[in-house]
Design a protein around this motif. Structure first.
Motif, PDB file in Angstrom:
ATOM      1  N   GLU A  35      -4.699  56.101  92.220  1.00 39.85           N
ATOM      2  CA  GLU A  35      -6.024  56.131  92.827  1.00 39.85           C
ATOM      3  C   GLU A  35      -7.052  55.378  92.000  1.00 39.85           C
ATOM      4  O   GLU A  35      -7.112  55.503  90.790  1.00 39.85           O
ATOM      5  CB  GLU A  35      -6.458  57.599  92.982  1.00 39.85           C
ATOM      6  N   GLY A  36      -7.861  54.557  92.664  1.00 37.76           N
ATOM      7  CA  GLY A  36      -8.914  53.824  92.002  1.00 37.76           C
ATOM      8  C   GLY A  36      -8.497  52.497  91.401  1.00 37.76           C
ATOM      9  O   GLY A  36      -9.334  51.724  90.969  1.00 37.76           O
ATOM     10  N   ALA A  37      -7.214  52.210  91.355  1.00 40.89           N
ATOM     11  CA  ALA A  37      -6.734  50.958  90.779  1.00 40.89           C
ATOM     12  C   ALA A  37      -6.795  49.846  91.828  1.00 40.89           C
ATOM     13  O   ALA A  37      -6.911  50.097  93.018  1.00 40.89           O
ATOM     14  CB  ALA A  37      -5.303  51.120  90.279  1.00 40.89           C
ATOM     15  N   ALA A  38      -6.719  48.609  91.360  1.00 40.38           N
ATOM     16  CA  ALA A  38      -6.718  47.463  92.264  1.00 40.38           C
ATOM     17  C   ALA A  38      -5.479  47.503  93.154  1.00 40.38           C
ATOM     18  O   ALA A  38      -4.416  47.938  92.728  1.00 40.38           O
ATOM     19  CB  ALA A  38      -6.737  46.168  91.459  1.00 40.38           C
ATOM     20  N   VAL A  39      -5.619  47.038  94.377  1.00 40.30           N
ATOM     21  CA  VAL A  39      -4.500  46.985  95.314  1.00 40.30           C
ATOM     22  C   VAL A  39      -3.635  45.780  94.943  1.00 40.30           C
ATOM     23  O   VAL A  39      -4.136  44.665  94.803  1.00 40.30           O
ATOM     24  CB  VAL A  39      -5.003  46.869  96.768  1.00 40.30           C
ATOM     25  N   PRO A  40      -2.333  45.972  94.752  1.00 40.16           N
ATOM     26  CA  PRO A  40      -1.466  44.856  94.361  1.00 40.16           C
ATOM     27  C   PRO A  40      -1.291  43.837  95.475  1.00 40.16           C
ATOM     28  O   PRO A  40      -1.475  44.150  96.657  1.00 40.16           O
ATOM     29  CB  PRO A  40      -0.141  45.546  94.030  1.00 40.16           C
ATOM     30  N   ASP A  41      -0.925  42.617  95.092  1.00 46.48           N
ATOM     31  CA  ASP A  41      -0.613  41.585  96.074  1.00 46.48           C
ATOM     32  C   ASP A  41       0.485  42.100  96.998  1.00 46.48           C
ATOM     33  O   ASP A  41       1.398  42.794  96.564  1.00 46.48           O
ATOM     34  CB  ASP A  41      -0.125  40.313  95.382  1.00 46.48           C
ATOM     35  N   GLY A  42       0.387  41.739  98.251  1.00 52.43           N
ATOM     36  CA  GLY A  42       1.420  42.129  99.202  1.00 52.43           C
ATOM     37  C   GLY A  42       1.211  43.480  99.834  1.00 52.43           C
ATOM     38  O   GLY A  42       2.045  43.921 100.616  1.00 52.43           O
ATOM     39  N   VAL A  43       0.127  44.168  99.500  1.00 52.56           N
ATOM     40  CA  VAL A  43      -0.182  45.456 100.115  1.00 52.56           C
ATOM     41  C   VAL A  43      -1.462  45.300 100.916  1.00 52.56           C
ATOM     42  O   VAL A  43      -2.443  44.747 100.430  1.00 52.56           O
ATOM     43  CB  VAL A  43      -0.357  46.562  99.048  1.00 52.56           C
ATOM     44  N   ASP A  44      -1.423  45.757 102.157  1.00 52.92           N
ATOM     45  CA  ASP A  44      -2.621  45.757 102.996  1.00 52.92           C
ATOM     46  C   ASP A  44      -2.960  47.199 103.344  1.00 52.92           C
ATOM     47  O   ASP A  44      -2.351  47.789 104.240  1.00 52.92           O
ATOM     48  CB  ASP A  44      -2.398  44.949 104.274  1.00 52.92           C
ATOM     49  N   PRO A  45      -3.910  47.796 102.625  1.00 55.26           N
ATOM     50  CA  PRO A  45      -4.231  49.200 102.860  1.00 55.26           C
ATOM     51  C   PRO A  45      -4.869  49.459 104.222  1.00 55.26           C
ATOM     52  O   PRO A  45      -4.993  50.609 104.633  1.00 55.26           O
ATOM     53  CB  PRO A  45      -5.183  49.552 101.722  1.00 55.26           C
ATOM     54  N   THR A  46      -5.231  48.402 104.949  1.00 55.42           N
ATOM     55  CA  THR A  46      -5.840  48.589 106.276  1.00 55.42           C
ATOM     56  C   THR A  46      -4.828  48.516 107.417  1.00 55.42           C
ATOM     57  O   THR A  46      -5.155  48.825 108.558  1.00 55.42           O
ATOM     58  CB  THR A  46      -6.937  47.542 106.533  1.00 55.42           C
ATOM     59  N   ALA A  47      -3.582  48.111 107.117  1.00 61.21           N
ATOM     60  CA  ALA A  47      -2.560  47.982 108.164  1.00 61.21           C
ATOM     61  C   ALA A  47      -2.150  49.371 108.653  1.00 61.21           C
ATOM     62  O   ALA A  47      -1.713  50.211 107.870  1.00 61.21           O
ATOM     63  CB  ALA A  47      -1.342  47.232 107.634  1.00 61.21           C
ATOM     64  N   VAL A  48      -2.293  49.600 109.942  1.00 61.07           N
ATOM     65  CA  VAL A  48      -1.937  50.899 110.515  1.00 61.07           C
ATOM     66  C   VAL A  48      -0.438  50.943 110.816  1.00 61.07           C
ATOM     67  O   VAL A  48       0.183  49.907 111.056  1.00 61.07           O
ATOM     68  CB  VAL A  48      -2.759  51.202 111.789  1.00 61.07           C
ATOM     69  N   CYS A  73       2.443  45.460 106.277  1.00 60.30           N
ATOM     70  CA  CYS A  73       2.099  45.283 107.697  1.00 60.30           C
ATOM     71  C   CYS A  73       2.110  46.565 108.521  1.00 60.30           C
ATOM     72  O   CYS A  73       1.724  46.545 109.681  1.00 60.30           O
ATOM     73  CB  CYS A  73       3.031  44.256 108.341  1.00 60.30           C
ATOM     74  N   GLY A  74       2.567  47.681 107.935  1.00 62.83           N
ATOM     75  CA  GLY A  74       2.575  48.949 108.651  1.00 62.83           C
ATOM     76  C   GLY A  74       3.834  49.226 109.462  1.00 62.83           C
ATOM     77  O   GLY A  74       3.949  50.289 110.075  1.00 62.83           O
ATOM     78  N   HIS A  75       4.796  48.297 109.464  1.00 67.71           N
ATOM     79  CA  HIS A  75       6.039  48.507 110.218  1.00 67.71           C
ATOM     80  C   HIS A  75       6.683  49.823 109.784  1.00 67.71           C
ATOM     81  O   HIS A  75       6.844  50.087 108.601  1.00 67.71           O
ATOM     82  CB  HIS A  75       7.010  47.357 109.954  1.00 67.71           C
ATOM     83  N   PRO A 122      -1.462  52.817  96.190  1.00 74.76           N
ATOM     84  CA  PRO A 122      -2.737  52.780  96.907  1.00 74.76           C
ATOM     85  C   PRO A 122      -2.675  53.592  98.200  1.00 74.76           C
ATOM     86  O   PRO A 122      -1.621  53.719  98.828  1.00 74.76           O
ATOM     87  CB  PRO A 122      -2.924  51.288  97.208  1.00 74.76           C
ATOM     88  N   ALA A 123      -3.806  54.146  98.572  1.00 74.88           N
ATOM     89  CA  ALA A 123      -3.907  54.864  99.845  1.00 74.88           C
ATOM     90  C   ALA A 123      -3.793  53.849 100.977  1.00 74.88           C
ATOM     91  O   ALA A 123      -4.436  52.798 100.950  1.00 74.88           O
ATOM     92  CB  ALA A 123      -5.228  55.611  99.928  1.00 74.88           C
ATOM     93  N   LEU A 124      -2.954  54.158 101.944  1.00 77.02           N
ATOM     94  CA  LEU A 124      -2.791  53.300 103.118  1.00 77.02           C
ATOM     95  C   LEU A 124      -3.522  53.912 104.307  1.00 77.02           C
ATOM     96  O   LEU A 124      -3.798  55.112 104.317  1.00 77.02           O
ATOM     97  CB  LEU A 124      -1.301  53.120 103.438  1.00 77.02           C
ATOM     98  N   ALA A 125      -3.794  53.092 105.314  1.00 77.23           N
ATOM     99  CA  ALA A 125      -4.506  53.561 106.502  1.00 77.23           C
ATOM    100  C   ALA A 125      -3.766  54.734 107.140  1.00 77.23           C
ATOM    101  O   ALA A 125      -2.537  54.755 107.162  1.00 77.23           O
ATOM    102  CB  ALA A 125      -4.658  52.424 107.511  1.00 77.23           C
ATOM    103  N   PRO A 126      -4.491  55.715 107.641  1.00 80.03           N
ATOM    104  CA  PRO A 126      -3.836  56.852 108.284  1.00 80.03           C
ATOM    105  C   PRO A 126      -3.186  56.461 109.604  1.00 80.03           C
ATOM    106  O   PRO A 126      -3.565  55.445 110.181  1.00 80.03           O
ATOM    107  CB  PRO A 126      -4.977  57.852 108.494  1.00 80.03           C
TER     108      PRO A 126
END
Length: 152
Positions: A35-48, A73-75, A122-126
């Motif tokens: 929590e609170g750390a930078a999001v790594p390359d290749g992760v999209d925390p907004t992908a549902v 991508c959320g797959h 990282p937290a991902l989109a719900p």
């Protein structure tokens, strides 16, 4: 090495066991360092998530044991213990290496490219998991009576 099973251990040879990181008991937090750390390359925390079950199993009328969610991508695909192993197939097709468990109460990540298990990331989109009332294996009505004999 195969991805971890639902109990947090690994299902392949040489597994570190538990969900503490790539080495047994080393306490590694992963991708993104928690929590609170930078999001790594290749992760999209907004992908549902692509749905509440394995995308390909739903399309084919199949079933799954446990679910994994692509962090890019959320797959949503089925785990390596499932008959079709769609989460691993998605990695091989797309090159998206990080998945998070899509099971209720689990938040670990697995990196297919390195074989590393991370306790968090990282937290991902719900939503963070399949619905709690959806059975595992699932979905209800499509799981064969002898399902345990078909697990990999």
């Amino acid at each position: 090495m195969k991805e971890p099973d639902a109990g947090g251990g690994t299902t392949g040879p040489g597994g570190g066991g538990g969900v503490t990181g790539p080495g047994a008991g080393d306490g590694t937090t992963g991708p993104g360092g928690g929590e609170g750390a930078a999001v790594p390359d290749g992760v999209d925390p907004t992908a549902v998530p692509s749905g509440t079950g394995c995308l390909e199993c739903e399309q084919a009328g199949g079933w799954w044991f446990h679910l994994r969610r692509c962090a890019r991508c959320g797959h949503v695909g089925c785990c390596d213990s499932s008959p079709a192993r769609h989460a691993t197939a998605h990695f091989r097709t797309t090159g998206h290496p990080l998945v998070q468990s899509f099971e209720p109460g689990e938040d670990w990540f697995w990196d297919y490219s390195t074989g590393e298990l991370y306790a968090d990331g990282p937290a991902l989109a719900p939503p963070a998991s399949r619905p709690a009332d959806q059975p595992a294996p699932g979905p209800a009505g499509r799981v064969p009576a002898d399902w345990a004999r078909t697990l990999r």
